[in-house]
Design an enzyme around this catalytic site. Structure first.
Site, PDB file in Angstrom:
ATOM      1  N   THR A  14       0.825  -1.210   0.000  1.00  0.00           N
ATOM      2  CA  THR A  14       0.000   0.000   0.000  1.00  0.00           C
ATOM      3  C   THR A  14       0.861   1.264   0.000  1.00  0.00           C
ATOM      4  O   THR A  14       0.656   2.182  -0.794  1.00  0.00           O
ATOM      5  CB  THR A  14      -0.896   0.011   1.264  1.00  0.00           C
ATOM      6  N   VAL A  15       1.861   1.306   0.903  1.00  0.00           N
ATOM      7  CA  VAL A  15       2.671   2.527   1.037  1.00  0.00           C
ATOM      8  C   VAL A  15       3.665   2.642  -0.115  1.00  0.00           C
ATOM      9  O   VAL A  15       3.813   3.706  -0.738  1.00  0.00           O
ATOM     10  CB  VAL A  15       3.398   2.551   2.402  1.00  0.00           C
ATOM     11  N   ALA A  34      14.131  19.994  -3.878  1.00  0.00           N
ATOM     12  CA  ALA A  34      15.379  19.348  -3.456  1.00  0.00           C
ATOM     13  C   ALA A  34      16.593  19.911  -4.180  1.00  0.00           C
ATOM     14  O   ALA A  34      17.726  19.659  -3.770  1.00  0.00           O
ATOM     15  CB  ALA A  34      15.279  17.843  -3.703  1.00  0.00           C
ATOM     16  N   LYS A 107       8.841   1.058  12.057  1.00  0.00           N
ATOM     17  CA  LYS A 107       8.963   1.377  13.496  1.00  0.00           C
ATOM     18  C   LYS A 107       9.435   0.191  14.320  1.00  0.00           C
ATOM     19  O   LYS A 107      10.155   0.357  15.299  1.00  0.00           O
ATOM     20  CB  LYS A 107       7.640   1.920  14.030  1.00  0.00           C
ATOM     21  N   GLU A 131      10.634   9.520   9.043  1.00  0.00           N
ATOM     22  CA  GLU A 131       9.457  10.318   9.394  1.00  0.00           C
ATOM     23  C   GLU A 131       8.179   9.481   9.402  1.00  0.00           C
ATOM     24  O   GLU A 131       7.296   9.663  10.244  1.00  0.00           O
ATOM     25  CB  GLU A 131       9.303  11.483   8.395  1.00  0.00           C
ATOM     26  N   GLY A 136       2.255   8.112  10.975  1.00  0.00           N
ATOM     27  CA  GLY A 136       1.943   8.144   9.544  1.00  0.00           C
ATOM     28  C   GLY A 136       2.275   9.464   8.888  1.00  0.00           C
ATOM     29  O   GLY A 136       3.442   9.866   8.815  1.00  0.00           O
ATOM     30  N   GLY A 189      -6.237  -0.875   4.484  1.00  0.00           N
ATOM     31  CA  GLY A 189      -4.771  -0.760   4.437  1.00  0.00           C
ATOM     32  C   GLY A 189      -4.184  -0.050   5.638  1.00  0.00           C
ATOM     33  O   GLY A 189      -3.062   0.448   5.583  1.00  0.00           O
ATOM     34  N   LYS A 207       6.346   3.045  18.186  1.00  0.00           N
ATOM     35  CA  LYS A 207       6.371   4.478  17.842  1.00  0.00           C
ATOM     36  C   LYS A 207       6.750   5.308  19.065  1.00  0.00           C
ATOM     37  O   LYS A 207       7.510   6.280  18.962  1.00  0.00           O
ATOM     38  CB  LYS A 207       4.999   4.903  17.314  1.00  0.00           C
ATOM     39  N   GLY A 304      -2.416   4.594   6.265  1.00  0.00           N
ATOM     40  CA  GLY A 304      -2.967   4.675   4.912  1.00  0.00           C
ATOM     41  C   GLY A 304      -1.861   4.992   3.923  1.00  0.00           C
ATOM     42  O   GLY A 304      -0.839   5.601   4.267  1.00  0.00           O
TER      43      GLY A 304
HETATM   44  N1  HSE Z   1      -0.850  -0.039  11.516  1.00  0.00           N
HETATM   45  C1  HSE Z   1      -0.439   1.300  11.734  1.00  0.00           C
HETATM   46  C2  HSE Z   1      -1.614   2.070  12.309  1.00  0.00           C
HETATM   47  C3  HSE Z   1       0.020   1.907  10.438  1.00  0.00           C
HETATM   48  O1  HSE Z   1      -2.739   1.584  12.253  1.00  0.00           O
HETATM   49  O2  HSE Z   1      -1.409   3.147  12.827  1.00  0.00           O
HETATM   50  C4  HSE Z   1       0.766   3.193  10.613  1.00  0.00           C
HETATM   51  O3  HSE Z   1       1.938   3.027  11.326  1.00  0.00           O
END
Ligand code: HSE
Length: 439
Positions: A14-15, A34, A107, A131, A136, A189, A207, A304
């Site tokens: 997804t990412v 940049a 993370k 970051e 997210g 996602g 995190k 997401g």
């Molecule tokens: N699974 C994580 C969440 C994704 O739901 O926050 C983002 O780190």
């Protein structure tokens, strides 16, 4: 303009797919920011045939992440595989070892191996940028590492897992089951490959470990974090919270206390009128209390594809612009060893839901044990049984829910009182304990 930064992406889920699409869509704007273009020169993913909504025909395909790390046409490796060991760790170690910059959203990897990876990156003079690893799309890493350099931070707290906040929001608002909400979070996602990491609080803890290091200038210490997830929160707890003027959120909190840095992750009752209680769905919120700036809150999408990709691309842009900072703001070897504040000394209010045998003396026995542990009760709630189940004598002994709200006390006192109540035989099930944040 200078030669392009050659980017290799490992992991086109997804990412990863969002990063590739946004890099293509915003190529000109990114190059101007940049001072040089960025070219996607290599990718590593299992399924080559899947349509990801972007032309990848000019990128080299690698089946093995290590081949991507060794690819001479890659200057910056973007690790979006996930997981604290296995291919993700091998890739990042190989890339840094080969003197390549690394951008990651991982993370779990950073919480567990961040110190060693930071040392390696700093030895090689390359960036290890992350970051997207916390909250997210919310730029909290840059805020702590760069924007708040002039502050001494006292506390970092907030909603750091989009999946849990999404589940709690929908369970409360729509009366849906935990399982239905989790399935939707997976479909959208938001959830980790193994959603246990989300719902049992480990993702929030990863995190929090990262944010604690950035905020307090200490080495990462994930084993110091007290962790509880949301899988045991019931619809009854959500209803009781509403009745009492609270909402339940999974919070991560790191704060300086007289005994050291307290790090904890657990479901928390927050006042319904508080700003945290208004944070709904996949949104994350981080509040930083610092001496110069005061209280600062950052709120935005915590999971997401595109939201997380936004943070990944900011890091790639920094790498393209030759921004190389110590990974956690201070050189890894200068980060202080954190002093751990034991959870037993945590102070605050508590919501305790007991399943109490409904018979004479139960309530008095429970109140006595609370008093013996020096706990003052703010409220006690026992609703009358529904008419059909009611026992007119009050002696049936059937278990009924009883909720206690305490004034501020310590974790140690609560644990002592609950152990005695259990030993006295007043309760049918283990208690539900939810900490209360009243501010
Ligand atoms: N699974 C994580 C969440 C994704 O739901 O926050 C983002 O780190």
């Amino acid at each position: 303009m200078r030669e392009p930064l050659r980017v290799g992406i490992a992991g086109l889920g997804t990412v990863g797919a969002s990063v590739a699409r946004l890099m293509a869509r915003n190529a000109d704007g990114l190059a101007m920011r940049a001072g040089r273009p960025m070219a996607l020169t290599a990718v590593c993913a299992r399924d080559r045939g899947r349509d990801r909504g972007v032309d990848l025909s000019r990128a080299a395909w690698h089946a093995d992440p290590l081949a991507l790390a060794r690819d001479p046409n890659v200057d910056c490796v973007v690790e979006l595989i996930g997981g604290e060991e296995g291919p993700a760790r091998a890739l990042v170690e190989a890339a840094l070892g080969a003197g390549k910059h690394v951008v990651t959203a991982n993370k779990a990897l950073l919480a567990r191996h961040g110190m060693a990876l930071a040392r390696l990156a700093e030895e090689r003079g390359v960036a290890l940028a992350f970051e997207a690893s916390a909250a997210g799309g919310v730029p909290v890493v840059k805020a702590l590492r760069e924007a708040l350099s002039g502050n001494r931070v006292a506390r970092v707290s907030g909603i750091l897992n989009g999946t849990c906040n999404y589940i709690l929001t929908r369970m409360e608002a729509e009366g849906l089951s935990f399982a239905e909400c989790l399935a939707d979070a997976q479909r959208l996602g938001y959830a980790e490959a193994d959603p246990t990491f989300d719902v049992e609080g480990f993702d929030t803890a990863h995190k929090l470990a990262i944010l604690t290091s950035l905020a307090f200038g200490v080495a990462l210490d994930p084993d110091a974090i007290y962790v509880e997830g949301i899988s045991k929160i019931t619809p009854l707890d959500l209803r009781m919270a509403a009745e009492l003027g609270y909402r339940i959120k999974l919070l991560g909190v790191a704060e300086r206390t007289p005994t050291g840095i307290e790090q904890r992750v657990h479901p928390t009752m927050v006042p319904r009128t508080s700003s945290l209680a208004q944070v709904m769905g996949v949104t994350n919120a981080v509040t930083i209390d610092a001496d110069a700036v005061g209280e600062l809150s950052l709120i935005g999408p915590g999971a997401g594809g595109d939201a997380t990709a936004s943070a990944v691309i900011a890091d790639i842009c920094d790498v393209a612009a030759d921004v190389v900072r110590p990974t956690f703001g201070i050189p890894a070897d200068r980060l202080a060893a954190p002093e751990r504040a034991p959870m037993q000394r945590h102070e605050g209010g508590y919501y305790i839901r007991l399943s109490v045998f409904d018979r004479p003396g139960s309530a008095a026995g429970i109140a006595t044990r609370m008093a013996q542990a020096d706990i003052s009760l703010e409220s006690i709630i026992q609703h009358r049984a529904r008419t059909a189940d009611a026992d007119p004598s009050g002696r049936s002994g059937a278990p009924v829910p009883v909720v206690l709200i305490t004034y501020a006390t310590t974790e140690a006192a609560i644990r002592e009182a609950l152990a005695r109540i259990d030993a006295d035989g007043h309760v049918a099930e283990p208690p539900q304990v939810i900490r209360i944040e009243r501010e």
